[in-house]
Design a protein around this motif. Structure first.
Motif, mmCIF file in Angstrom:
data_model
loop_
_atom_site.group_PDB
_atom_site.id
_atom_site.type_symbol
_atom_site.label_atom_id
_atom_site.label_comp_id
_atom_site.label_asym_id
_atom_site.label_seq_id
_atom_site.Cartn_x
_atom_site.Cartn_y
_atom_site.Cartn_z
ATOM 1 N N ALA A 59 -13.165 41.153 3.854
ATOM 2 C CA ALA A 59 -12.685 40.545 4.991
ATOM 3 C C ALA A 59 -12.752 38.947 5.232
ATOM 4 O O ALA A 59 -12.141 38.580 6.019
ATOM 5 N N GLY A 60 -12.976 38.541 3.964
ATOM 6 C CA GLY A 60 -12.936 36.838 3.780
ATOM 7 C C GLY A 60 -14.019 36.095 4.783
ATOM 8 O O GLY A 60 -13.742 34.875 5.016
ATOM 9 N N VAL A 61 -15.184 37.012 4.968
ATOM 10 C CA VAL A 61 -16.271 36.153 5.689
ATOM 11 C C VAL A 61 -16.975 35.393 4.568
ATOM 12 O O VAL A 61 -17.438 35.837 3.371
ATOM 13 N N HIS A 62 -17.501 33.993 4.833
ATOM 14 C CA HIS A 62 -18.216 33.205 4.098
ATOM 15 C C HIS A 62 -19.426 32.743 4.572
ATOM 16 O O HIS A 62 -20.062 32.249 4.003
ATOM 17 N N GLU A 63 -19.748 33.076 5.828
ATOM 18 C CA GLU A 63 -21.264 32.845 6.360
ATOM 19 C C GLU A 63 -21.605 34.111 7.380
ATOM 20 O O GLU A 63 -20.823 34.878 7.876
ATOM 21 N N ALA A 64 -22.773 34.465 7.327
ATOM 22 C CA ALA A 64 -23.362 35.403 7.932
ATOM 23 C C ALA A 64 -24.902 34.900 8.372
ATOM 24 O O ALA A 64 -25.652 34.111 7.616
ATOM 25 N N VAL A 65 -25.322 35.689 9.573
ATOM 26 C CA VAL A 65 -26.654 35.805 9.768
ATOM 27 C C VAL A 65 -27.232 36.875 9.913
ATOM 28 O O VAL A 65 -26.806 37.993 10.425
ATOM 29 N N TYR A 234 -28.725 35.550 17.100
ATOM 30 C CA TYR A 234 -27.552 35.099 16.031
ATOM 31 C C TYR A 234 -27.058 33.748 16.506
ATOM 32 O O TYR A 234 -26.774 32.945 15.428
ATOM 33 N N ALA A 235 -27.079 33.390 17.747
ATOM 34 C CA ALA A 235 -26.610 32.108 18.147
ATOM 35 C C ALA A 235 -27.309 30.804 17.565
ATOM 36 O O ALA A 235 -26.644 29.846 16.869
ATOM 37 N N PHE A 236 -28.414 30.993 17.466
ATOM 38 C CA PHE A 236 -29.417 29.889 17.043
ATOM 39 C C PHE A 236 -29.209 29.802 15.425
ATOM 40 O O PHE A 236 -29.083 28.740 14.703
ATOM 41 N N GLY A 237 -29.098 31.174 14.851
ATOM 42 C CA GLY A 237 -28.832 30.953 13.315
ATOM 43 C C GLY A 237 -27.473 30.464 12.974
ATOM 44 O O GLY A 237 -27.445 29.851 11.889
ATOM 45 N N ALA A 238 -26.337 31.019 13.787
ATOM 46 C CA ALA A 238 -25.096 30.289 13.531
ATOM 47 C C ALA A 238 -25.058 28.818 13.499
ATOM 48 O O ALA A 238 -24.452 28.197 12.822
ATOM 49 N N MET A 239 -25.813 28.198 14.640
ATOM 50 C CA MET A 239 -25.772 26.768 14.728
ATOM 51 C C MET A 239 -26.644 26.229 13.326
ATOM 52 O O MET A 239 -25.868 25.139 12.910
ATOM 53 N N GLU A 240 -27.581 26.740 12.986
ATOM 54 C CA GLU A 240 -28.034 26.168 11.707
ATOM 55 C C GLU A 240 -27.039 26.218 10.365
ATOM 56 O O GLU A 240 -27.234 25.405 9.474
ATOM 57 N N LEU A 241 -26.129 27.252 10.536
ATOM 58 C CA LEU A 241 -25.161 27.323 9.223
ATOM 59 C C LEU A 241 -24.226 26.355 9.355
ATOM 60 O O LEU A 241 -23.256 26.257 8.698
ATOM 61 N N LEU A 242 -24.055 25.657 10.509
ATOM 62 C CA LEU A 242 -22.863 24.637 10.760
ATOM 63 C C LEU A 242 -23.084 23.479 9.958
ATOM 64 O O LEU A 242 -22.418 22.374 10.210
ATOM 65 N N ASP A 243 -23.862 23.236 9.066
ATOM 66 C CA ASP A 243 -24.152 22.252 8.255
ATOM 67 C C ASP A 243 -24.141 20.874 8.735
ATOM 68 O O ASP A 243 -23.343 19.808 8.159
ATOM 69 N N GLY A 244 -25.068 20.609 9.670
ATOM 70 C CA GLY A 244 -25.173 19.291 10.152
ATOM 71 C C GLY A 244 -24.337 18.781 11.379
ATOM 72 O O GLY A 244 -24.160 17.816 11.698
ATOM 73 N N HIS A 245 -23.250 19.900 11.703
ATOM 74 C CA HIS A 245 -22.385 19.634 12.717
ATOM 75 C C HIS A 245 -22.619 20.685 13.921
ATOM 76 O O HIS A 245 -21.813 21.539 14.253
#
Length: 265
Positions: A59-65, A234-245
């Motif tokens: 499905a083209g997903v590149h990030e996951a929590v 999930y929300a907290f984990g997703a924020m960590e995946l935003l690579d410093g932004h």
């Protein structure tokens, strides 16, 4: 940037009752957030992880929590999750593991609702004791929080609450109900933090019934309010995946938990 996928994960081994309950959790979450890619993986059964990762990669997903569906531990998670993160990486999916659900305060609100349902089903009008049941095996922080939840539940309802930590045979539940009945409590309800109606849940429910409990809650996996707690992790984990932004991650348009209930008469 597309939102990371949610991978609901547990270390179960393909028990049909548990698998069905986990599927229900996924469906409830998907209804609440149809915009999010959501997958389910039972890490004790390797093919389910492969299927989940393959479907997300296609499905083209590149990030996951990965969200551990563990109601016992507050911070620790099983080694299988580290393996799952590496497997995701091998498919081009950067991922991390969120905090487990754990013995969160919000679970008491869910249990309150289930206790009310169980009392209504038995046409029970009185309640003079509660048992809070959890599975054994959590981390130290989770155990401490679990004891706190029992005290909070007791203070909220102004009723004695016995904590039972189950090994899976129902003996702890039976002992907790018996302890309250020995104190003269005759109308005891049992609230269990079980996700699914698996063997451990059935043993605990049968033990509670034999010990004289008037009401026993259903597993919490079917509660729509559980999805809010999953989305918070999930929300907290997703924020960590935003690579410093850091950017705000929408948990839910109506994100809130059940309010505290007034004690019955």
């Amino acid at each position: 940037m597309a939102a990371p996928a949610v991978i609901l994960a547990d270390t179960t081994t393909g028990n049909p009752d548990v698998s069905q309950a986990l599927q229900t959790i996924k469906e409830l979450l998907q209804r609440r957030r149809p915009d999010l890619p959501i997958a389910l993986a039972e890490l004790g059964t390797r093919p389910t992880l492969d299927e989940a990762l393959d479907s997300l990669a296609e499905a083209g997903v590149h990030e996951a929590v990965f969200v551990p569906l563990d109601l016992r531990s507050a911070t620790a998670y099983a080694p299988e999750f580290d393996v799952a993160v590496e497997e995701a990486k091998s498919r081009g999916i950067m991922s991390l593991v969120s905090r487990p659900i754990g013995p969160a305060t919000e679970l008491l609100n869910i249990l309150d609702e289930l206790v009310r349902e169980a009392l209504h089903a038995r046409s029970a009008l009185e309640l003079d004791g509660l048992v809070l049941v959890a599975r054994a095996g959590g981390d130290a922080r989770g155990s401490a929080l679990l004891s706190r939840r029992a005290r909070q539940w007791s203070a909220h309802h102004r009723l004695p609450v016995q904590l039972a930590v189950e090994e899976g045979d129902g003996s702890a539940t039976a002992a907790a109900v018996a302890a309250l009945r020995a104190q003269g409590r005759r109308f005891v309800a049992v609230g269990g933090t079980f996700l699914a109606p698996g063997p451990a849940y059935r043993a605990h429910a049968l033990a509670a019934q034999k010990a004289g409990a008037i009401a026993i809650t259903k597993p919490i996996g079917g509660s729509p309010h559980l999805s809010q707690l999953i989305l918070a992790r999930y929300a907290f984990g997703a924020m960590e995946l935003l690579d410093g932004h850091p950017q705000p991650v929408v948990v839910d348009a109506d994100y809130h938990f059940l309010s505290a209930r007034k004690r019955r008469g």
